[in-house]
Design an enzyme around this catalytic site. Structure first.
Site, mmCIF file in Angstrom:
data_model
loop_
_atom_site.group_PDB
_atom_site.id
_atom_site.type_symbol
_atom_site.label_atom_id
_atom_site.label_comp_id
_atom_site.label_asym_id
_atom_site.label_seq_id
_atom_site.Cartn_x
_atom_site.Cartn_y
_atom_site.Cartn_z
ATOM 1 N N CYS A 65 -4.735 2.549 -3.715
ATOM 2 C CA CYS A 65 -3.476 2.996 -3.093
ATOM 3 C C CYS A 65 -2.363 1.972 -3.292
ATOM 4 O O CYS A 65 -1.511 1.790 -2.412
ATOM 5 C CB CYS A 65 -3.654 3.312 -1.608
ATOM 6 S SG CYS A 65 -4.666 4.746 -1.320
ATOM 7 N N LYS B 216 -10.608 -0.026 10.638
ATOM 8 C CA LYS B 216 -10.820 -1.213 9.792
ATOM 9 C C LYS B 216 -11.203 -2.426 10.634
ATOM 10 O O LYS B 216 -11.340 -3.534 10.132
ATOM 11 C CB LYS B 216 -9.559 -1.524 8.985
ATOM 12 C CG LYS B 216 -9.215 -0.438 7.959
ATOM 13 C CD LYS B 216 -8.007 -0.861 7.154
ATOM 14 C CE LYS B 216 -7.354 0.280 6.422
ATOM 15 N NZ LYS B 216 -8.074 0.727 5.235
ATOM 16 N N ASP C 187 2.612 -4.663 8.208
ATOM 17 C CA ASP C 187 1.455 -3.794 7.971
ATOM 18 C C ASP C 187 0.215 -4.674 8.146
ATOM 19 O O ASP C 187 -0.150 -5.446 7.262
ATOM 20 C CB ASP C 187 1.538 -3.217 6.553
ATOM 21 C CG ASP C 187 0.273 -2.448 6.167
ATOM 22 O OD1 ASP C 187 -0.723 -2.505 6.913
ATOM 23 O OD2 ASP C 187 0.291 -1.805 5.098
ATOM 24 N N HIS D 3 0.859 -1.189 0.000
ATOM 25 C CA HIS D 3 0.000 0.000 0.000
ATOM 26 C C HIS D 3 0.899 1.244 0.000
ATOM 27 O O HIS D 3 2.012 1.188 0.524
ATOM 28 C CB HIS D 3 -0.853 -0.055 1.269
ATOM 29 C CG HIS D 3 -1.926 0.973 1.383
ATOM 30 N ND1 HIS D 3 -1.676 2.265 1.764
ATOM 31 C CD2 HIS D 3 -3.262 0.894 1.183
ATOM 32 C CE1 HIS D 3 -2.813 2.945 1.802
ATOM 33 N NE2 HIS D 3 -3.795 2.131 1.453
ATOM 34 N N GLN E 225 -5.044 -4.808 7.159
ATOM 35 C CA GLN E 225 -6.132 -5.668 6.680
ATOM 36 C C GLN E 225 -6.270 -6.958 7.484
ATOM 37 O O GLN E 225 -7.149 -7.762 7.192
ATOM 38 C CB GLN E 225 -5.928 -6.020 5.197
ATOM 39 C CG GLN E 225 -5.985 -4.839 4.266
ATOM 40 C CD GLN E 225 -7.344 -4.144 4.265
ATOM 41 O OE1 GLN E 225 -8.362 -4.715 4.659
ATOM 42 N NE2 GLN E 225 -7.363 -2.897 3.836
HETATM 43 C C1 LIG Z 1 -2.672 -2.698 3.535
HETATM 44 C C2 LIG Z 1 -2.934 -1.309 4.008
HETATM 45 N N1 LIG Z 1 -1.957 -0.610 4.584
HETATM 46 C C3 LIG Z 1 -2.146 0.629 5.051
HETATM 47 C C4 LIG Z 1 -3.361 1.244 4.937
HETATM 48 C C5 LIG Z 1 -3.538 2.638 5.462
HETATM 49 O O1 LIG Z 1 -4.429 2.654 6.527
HETATM 50 P P1 LIG Z 1 -4.886 4.019 7.176
HETATM 51 O O2 LIG Z 1 -5.391 4.869 6.063
HETATM 52 O O3 LIG Z 1 -5.963 3.629 8.130
HETATM 53 O O4 LIG Z 1 -3.697 4.620 7.850
HETATM 54 C C6 LIG Z 1 -4.412 0.574 4.314
HETATM 55 C C7 LIG Z 1 -5.717 1.232 4.121
HETATM 56 O O5 LIG Z 1 -6.488 0.881 3.266
HETATM 57 C C8 LIG Z 1 -4.199 -0.739 3.859
HETATM 58 O O6 LIG Z 1 -5.169 -1.433 3.275
#
Ligand SMILES: Cc1ncc(COP(=O)(O)O)c(C=O)c1O
Length: 575
Positions: free
Chosen positions: A369, A229, A203, A126, A206
């Site tokens: 993203c 999430k 990370d 991401h 998800q």
């Molecule tokens: C795999 C992953 N990493 C990071 C993020 C970023 O999360 P946040 O916008 O809540 O900081 C997301 C958000 O969709 C994500 O799916």
């Protein structure tokens, strides 16, 4: 594990937002990878805090402040247990995954990373696990390396040794890919990193709300998650950091709460986690995240994981039955979480999402993203359905019916339900765009982007002092974008400049009119362009219709300024 004892219907009733109609149809919420819905228990925790305990934490000696502090710290303890951290001191509250990763990049990275060091990422990250490292690499002279994916859309573990060398100081990777659904073997990756002395960051955006997580068993040094999430509110998340590692890091943000003492010239700082929590934190958010943790634990993460995986496999199988549809990510039976992204022949993801939205189904379309991953796969965008425990098989069946119907209605081009004339014109222009190509000699060139949709367009305009002598375009985009560009070039060729500007304003007035006004025939001068008047019903698509026109407007401005190259982004336009 057997989920038969769980009443998913009763659980679904805990989510008030799900009980509504969208465009006259029962809401089907399949955008859980973007953010999950919130159960009543979490909404009640927020309300209870503000109605009874609202006060600042840590610095007050009165009853309310002590209650707020206790509740805030209790949430930290809950989260530590949820992740099986060795202690609550290993949990830093942040705004979410993005902020957690930035915290590590800016504290650990600035202190420990040197020119020539390597940060290893993967090709499926991401932007949140990519851009902070790019910024750090720029600052320090370190290099980024990317573990590739294979054609099953899983990490190429057979190439891990080649990438995970002794130069690697940190290996940061996603647990469950938000674009592919792939579940990565995080414990295995951490063990491999330890062998070369690299730290690891998982990370878990998800995965944190979807499956049991045990940071000690995984063996990671850091793990980042987002509360929103996993049934919690927005604006709250956490960074898990191994105690010894957190202790070695300098502060990040400076301010109240993170200090022991402050002089005019110098200060001393608290131990982690408080060292990293400057200023008044999101107290209500942390407490409500604690309530979300309780709520998820009461259901059981094994059962949630089993439910989500079964639904995703079912969706993957059924989607695969639609002709011309391709599901991304591991093949059926592979290690996939509750995320199913897909591409449809002749259908841009945004058209798929708009069509589903008209049926009350919330999907997401775009690059999710993960732009570099999309480019690697040769795609601009994909549509994504992402599931949580309140989703049902019947909802998946409804999605399949809507997509199959959309696909069959227009075999050559998947279009929006805006009437027969629309379908005829759009099918014609989106599949056989007119004036498609480049103009070289003396033409003004403008590159246009619609970041929300992934549309890109290159407009070439040959202008004399009076008129538009010739106009062509190339690019790839959704049906609305391509149709608008094709019709625009037909309309503007040969027009004088003032007339061309007037047509642009007329067209804008048609597509950007209030969604409540019926799209009538429209001004005669616009001709076939009037079929796009129906776009007003989909305000988020006005930018798609206007991309070519905004590029044209820019071309006129460039020509007036004596420039021949320019670019625009609809991100900057207020339509
Ligand atoms: C795999 C992953 N990493 C990071 C993020 C970023 O999360 P946040 O916008 O809540 O900081 C997301 C958000 O969709 C994500 O799916």
């Amino acid at each position: 594990m057997n989920q038969s004892h769980i009443s998913w219907d009763r659980i679904r009733a805990d989510f008030p937002i799900l009980d509504q109609q969208v465009h006259g149809q029962p809401l089907i919420y399949f955008d859980n990878a973007a953010t999950s819905q919130k159960p009543r228990a979490v909404l009640d925790a927020l309300r209870h805090y503000y109605e009874h305990d609202n006060s600042n934490v840590h610095r007050g000696m009165h009853a309310l402040s002590m209650r707020a502090t206790d509740a805030y710290e209790a949430a930290r303890v809950k989260l530590a247990r949820y992740l099986n951290a060795a202690s609550a001191e290993e949990i830093v509250f942040t705004r979410g995954t993005t902020e957690s990763i930035n915290l590590v990049a800016q504290t650990w990275g600035t202190k420990f990373l040197r020119e020539g060091d390597v940060i290893l990422l993967t090709e499926m990250e991401h932007h949140s696990n990519l851009v902070p490292w790019q910024l750090l690499a720029e600052r320090t002279g370190a290099t980024l390396r990317f573990l590739p994916i294979n054609d099953r859309h899983e990490l190429a573990l057979d190439r891990l040794d080649e990438f995970l060398t002794s130069q690697v100081k940190l290996f940061s990777f996603v647990h469950i890919s938000n674009s592919l659904g792939t579940i990565n073997p995080v414990a295995e990756l951490c063990a491999a990193a330890r062998k070369v002395g690299a730290l690891t960051l998982v990370d878990a955006a998800q995965s944190a709300g979807h499956l049991p997580l045990d940071v000690q068993a995984i063996g990671c040094d850091f793990l980042a998650l987002s509360g929103h999430k996993m049934c919690g509110p927005t604006g709250i998340g956490a960074l898990y950091g191994k105690k010894t590692v957190l202790e070695s890091l300098p502060p990040w943000h400076g301010g109240g709460e993170m200090i022991v003492s402050v002089g005019y010239e110098k200060s001393t700082y608290k131990q982690p986690p408080y060292r990293f929590e400057a200023g008044t934190p999101n107290i209500a958010g942390a407490i409500a995240l604690g309530a979300a943790v309780d709520y998820i634990e009461a259901i059981g993460r094994e059962a949630i994981f089993e439910h989500d995986c079964q639904l995703a496999q079912y969706a993957q199988k059924r989607l695969g039955e639609i002709p011309g549809l391709r599901v991304l990510g591991p093949p059926l039976g592979g290690a996939r979480g509750g995320v199913v992204s897909f591409v449809m022949e002749h259908a841009h993801a945004h058209d798929v999402v708009t069509l589903a939205d008209q049926a009350g189904i919330a999907l997401r379309g775009g690059h999710h993203c993960t732009q570099p991953l999309m480019h690697k796969l040769g795609l601009e965008s994909s549509a994504r359905a992402s599931f949580y425990f309140y989703n049902t098989q019947a909802e998946v069946d409804r999605l399949i019916a809507v997509l199959a119907e959309g696909q069959s209605r227009a075999s050559a081009s998947f279009s929006l339900p805006l009437g027969e004339l629309y379908e005829t014109v759009v099918t014609d222009h989106a599949t056989r765009p007119r004036n498609f190509g480049k103009l070289e000699e003396g033409a003004v060139h403008v590159h246009g982007d619609n970041p929300s949709c992934g549309d890109t367009l290159d407009l070439h305009v040959q202008l004399s002092p009076e008129k538009v002598e010739n106009i062509k375009f190339t690019g790839s985009g959704c049906t609305i974008c391509m149709t608008s560009a094709s019709l625009m070039t037909l309309k503007l060729k040969g027009k004088n400049r003032a007339e061309a500007r007037r047509l642009m304003h007329l067209f804008h007035d048609q597509v950007a009119a209030s969604p409540d006004t019926e799209a009538g025939r429209g001004p005669r001068e616009l001709g076939d362009l009037n079929v796009l008047g129906g776009v007003r019903k989909f305000p988020q698509r006005v930018k798609c219709a206007m991309l070519a026109w905004r590029a044209f407007e820019q071309a006129l401005n460039e020509a007036d300024a004596g420039v021949t190259e320019g670019s625009i982004s609809t991100e900057d336009a207020e339509e």
